[in-house]
Motif scaffolding. Structure first.
Motif, short mmCIF file in Angstrom:
data_model
loop_
_atom_site.label_atom_id
_atom_site.label_comp_id
_atom_site.label_asym_id
_atom_site.label_seq_id
_atom_site.Cartn_x
_atom_site.Cartn_y
_atom_site.Cartn_z
N LEU A 261 0.83 -1.20 0.00
CA LEU A 261 0.00 0.00 0.00
C LEU A 261 0.86 1.25 0.00
N VAL A 262 1.91 1.25 0.82
CA VAL A 262 2.79 2.41 0.88
C VAL A 262 3.39 2.67 -0.50
N ALA A 263 3.80 1.59 -1.18
CA ALA A 263 4.37 1.75 -2.53
C ALA A 263 3.30 2.28 -3.49
N ALA A 264 2.08 1.74 -3.39
CA ALA A 264 1.02 2.14 -4.31
C ALA A 264 0.62 3.61 -4.12
N TYR A 265 0.76 4.13 -2.91
CA TYR A 265 0.35 5.51 -2.65
C TYR A 265 1.53 6.49 -2.63
N ASP A 266 2.67 6.01 -3.09
CA ASP A 266 3.83 6.90 -3.20
C ASP A 266 3.47 8.06 -4.11
N GLY A 267 3.63 9.27 -3.62
CA GLY A 267 3.33 10.45 -4.43
C GLY A 267 1.87 10.87 -4.41
N LYS A 268 1.01 10.07 -3.81
CA LYS A 268 -0.39 10.47 -3.71
C LYS A 268 -0.67 11.10 -2.34
N GLY A 269 -1.87 11.63 -2.17
CA GLY A 269 -2.18 12.35 -0.95
C GLY A 269 -3.13 11.60 -0.02
N TYR A 270 -3.33 12.17 1.17
CA TYR A 270 -4.23 11.57 2.15
C TYR A 270 -5.64 11.40 1.58
N GLY A 271 -6.06 12.37 0.78
CA GLY A 271 -7.40 12.33 0.19
C GLY A 271 -7.61 11.09 -0.67
N ASP A 272 -6.58 10.74 -1.46
CA ASP A 272 -6.68 9.54 -2.30
C ASP A 272 -6.81 8.29 -1.45
N LEU A 273 -5.98 8.24 -0.41
CA LEU A 273 -5.99 7.09 0.48
C LEU A 273 -7.36 6.93 1.14
N LYS A 274 -7.90 8.05 1.62
CA LYS A 274 -9.18 8.00 2.32
C LYS A 274 -10.32 7.59 1.39
N LYS A 275 -10.28 8.12 0.18
CA LYS A 275 -11.32 7.80 -0.78
C LYS A 275 -11.31 6.30 -1.09
N ASP A 276 -10.12 5.76 -1.34
CA ASP A 276 -10.02 4.34 -1.66
C ASP A 276 -10.38 3.47 -0.45
N LEU A 277 -9.94 3.91 0.72
CA LEU A 277 -10.26 3.12 1.91
C LEU A 277 -11.78 3.07 2.13
N ALA A 278 -12.44 4.19 1.89
CA ALA A 278 -13.90 4.20 2.06
C ALA A 278 -14.54 3.16 1.14
N GLU A 279 -14.00 3.02 -0.07
CA GLU A 279 -14.54 2.01 -0.99
C GLU A 279 -14.27 0.60 -0.52
N VAL A 280 -13.06 0.41 0.01
CA VAL A 280 -12.70 -0.92 0.53
C VAL A 280 -13.63 -1.28 1.69
N VAL A 281 -13.88 -0.33 2.57
CA VAL A 281 -14.77 -0.57 3.71
C VAL A 281 -16.18 -0.90 3.21
N ALA A 282 -16.65 -0.12 2.25
CA ALA A 282 -18.01 -0.34 1.72
C ALA A 282 -18.14 -1.74 1.13
N GLU A 283 -17.16 -2.13 0.32
CA GLU A 283 -17.18 -3.47 -0.29
C GLU A 283 -17.15 -4.55 0.77
N PHE A 284 -16.38 -4.28 1.81
CA PHE A 284 -16.20 -5.29 2.85
C PHE A 284 -17.46 -5.47 3.69
N VAL A 285 -18.09 -4.35 4.07
CA VAL A 285 -19.23 -4.49 4.98
C VAL A 285 -20.51 -4.93 4.26
N LYS A 286 -20.58 -4.69 2.95
CA LYS A 286 -21.83 -4.97 2.23
C LYS A 286 -22.32 -6.41 2.44
N PRO A 287 -21.51 -7.43 2.13
CA PRO A 287 -22.01 -8.79 2.34
C PRO A 287 -22.26 -9.12 3.81
N ILE A 288 -21.48 -8.53 4.70
CA ILE A 288 -21.70 -8.79 6.14
C ILE A 288 -23.05 -8.24 6.55
N GLN A 289 -23.37 -7.05 6.04
CA GLN A 289 -24.67 -6.44 6.37
C GLN A 289 -25.81 -7.27 5.78
#
Ligand code: ADP
Ligand code: NA
Length: 330
Positions: A261-289
């Motif tokens: 992840l650190v390598a993938a976000y090299d040169g990117k900002g906190y906003g990019d990380l947060k946006k992608d993490l929000a998607e990962v969380v959404a994908e993850f919780v959907k089937p659990i919900q």
């Protein structure tokens, strides 16, 4: 040889488990079903030590069980049950109460912390003796191992002392359980205060991500998560606890390593990380919900599963209590 037996419990004290509960506990319980003889318990007796609402407790007990099933606990492969369905917990706890010194119980740090927060007048005797009930929970099943975090170590020590004391005084009865240290257990911190642990009791509403919350709301919390000065996305829990916490969650939910992840976000900002993490969380919780709701939508089936779980648990608990009663002269 028989698989080592494990007991673990979780309190039904919230409308949803949070990512700390999941990544620090529940997630590790799933693979243990393959390697251990696992007993997993919704500890509702522990949920009444600090005052509670009966209707809410009933609802949360069901929601807790439904989420445990939804994240992958399988009643065919583990014993999943509700503590109050097995009256032997309270019965053994009484015996253990009578083996525990006041001074010994008074040294429990968790009690001191929790009662200090409550104030003496609102602190119940139940809160004082809950580590002894915990000892009974474990000893009733002859558990060989108990997954414990740092904050529960002292209670497991008490459990071991009580098991040895009973065995010495009344004859060998109990297995003395070992701590089970789960490697790679993620410690998740509060999104708003990344130096404190994510916790239903102490986190601000925006510091906590719940398994059952609306992913859009979770995304908003992630966007407003406290990050650190500087703009580099690196993993450094001391200097950059906020970003490191986001990376920990991201890695645990996506299966990608922190280094990747650190390598993938090299040169990117906190906003990019947060946006992608929000998607990962959404994908993850959907089937659990979805699965949680399916269990809650069929209360008859859920009750049946929990009744079978209680029966399996009692198949061990009843003979244990019988031999305890026999040894102590009842
Ligand atoms: P809370 O702190 O929200 O009250 P509990 O004390 O009920 O949660 O914890 C239930 C389980 O979840 C325990 O095994 C505990 O170690 C784990 N857990 C709770 N919060 C976290 C966290 N922030 N990070 C990792 N594990 C956690
Ligand atoms: Na807690």
């Amino acid at each position: 040889p028989a698989r080592p037996r494990v007991l673990s419990g979780i309190q039904p004290t919230a409308d949803s488990f949070h990512l700390g509960n999941y990544l620090g506990a529940l997630r590790n319980w799933v693979p243990m079903q393959e390697t251990h003889d696992t007993f997993y318990c919704v500890v509702d007796l522990h949920a009444i030590t600090m005052g509670h609402d009966p209707a809410l407790l009933r609802k949360r007990t069901r929601i807790s069980a439904a989420q445990m099933l939804a994240v992958g606990l399988d009643p065919e492969r583990c014993t999943l049950f509700v503590q109050s369905h097995v009256p032997e917990h309270a019965q053994l706890a009484w015996v253990m109460n009578c083996l525990t010194g006041m001074g010994e119980a008074g040294r429990m740090v968790q009690f001191k912390d929790k009662s200090a927060k409550q104030g003496a007048d609102r602190t119940t005797v139940g809160l004082f003796t809950y580590p002894i009930l915990q000892a009974a929970d474990i000893l009733l099943y002859h558990a060989d191992a108990v997954p414990v975090g740092e904050d529960q170590r002292q209670h497991l020590e008490l459990t071991r002392d009580l098991a040895q004391r009973f065995n010495t005084t009344f004859g060998r009865t109990f297995t003395v359980p070992q701590p089970f240290i789960v490697k790679d257990t993620a410690k998740i911190t509060d999104l708003q205060d990344p130096t404190a642990k994510m916790s239903k009791s102490s986190s601000t509403p925006n510091g906590l991500i719940e398994l059952l919350e609306d992913p859009a709301r979770a995304a908003k919390k992630i966007r407003s998560a406290v990050t650190d000065t500087g703009r580099e996305i690196i993993f450094d829990p001391e200097q950059k606890p906020g970003v490191s916490n986001l990376l920990t969650i991201y890695s645990a939910l996506s299966g990608r390593t922190i280094e990747e992840l650190v390598a993938a976000y090299d040169g990117k900002g906190y906003g990019d990380l947060k946006k992608d993490l929000a998607e990962v969380v959404a994908e993850f919780v959907k089937p659990i919900q979805q699965r949680t709701n399916a269990y809650l939508d069929d209360p008859g089936q859920l009750d049946k599963m929990l009744a079978i779980g209680a029966e399996k648990a009692r198949a061990v608990a009843v003979p244990t209590l019988r031999s305890v009663y026999d040894r102590i002269g009842f």
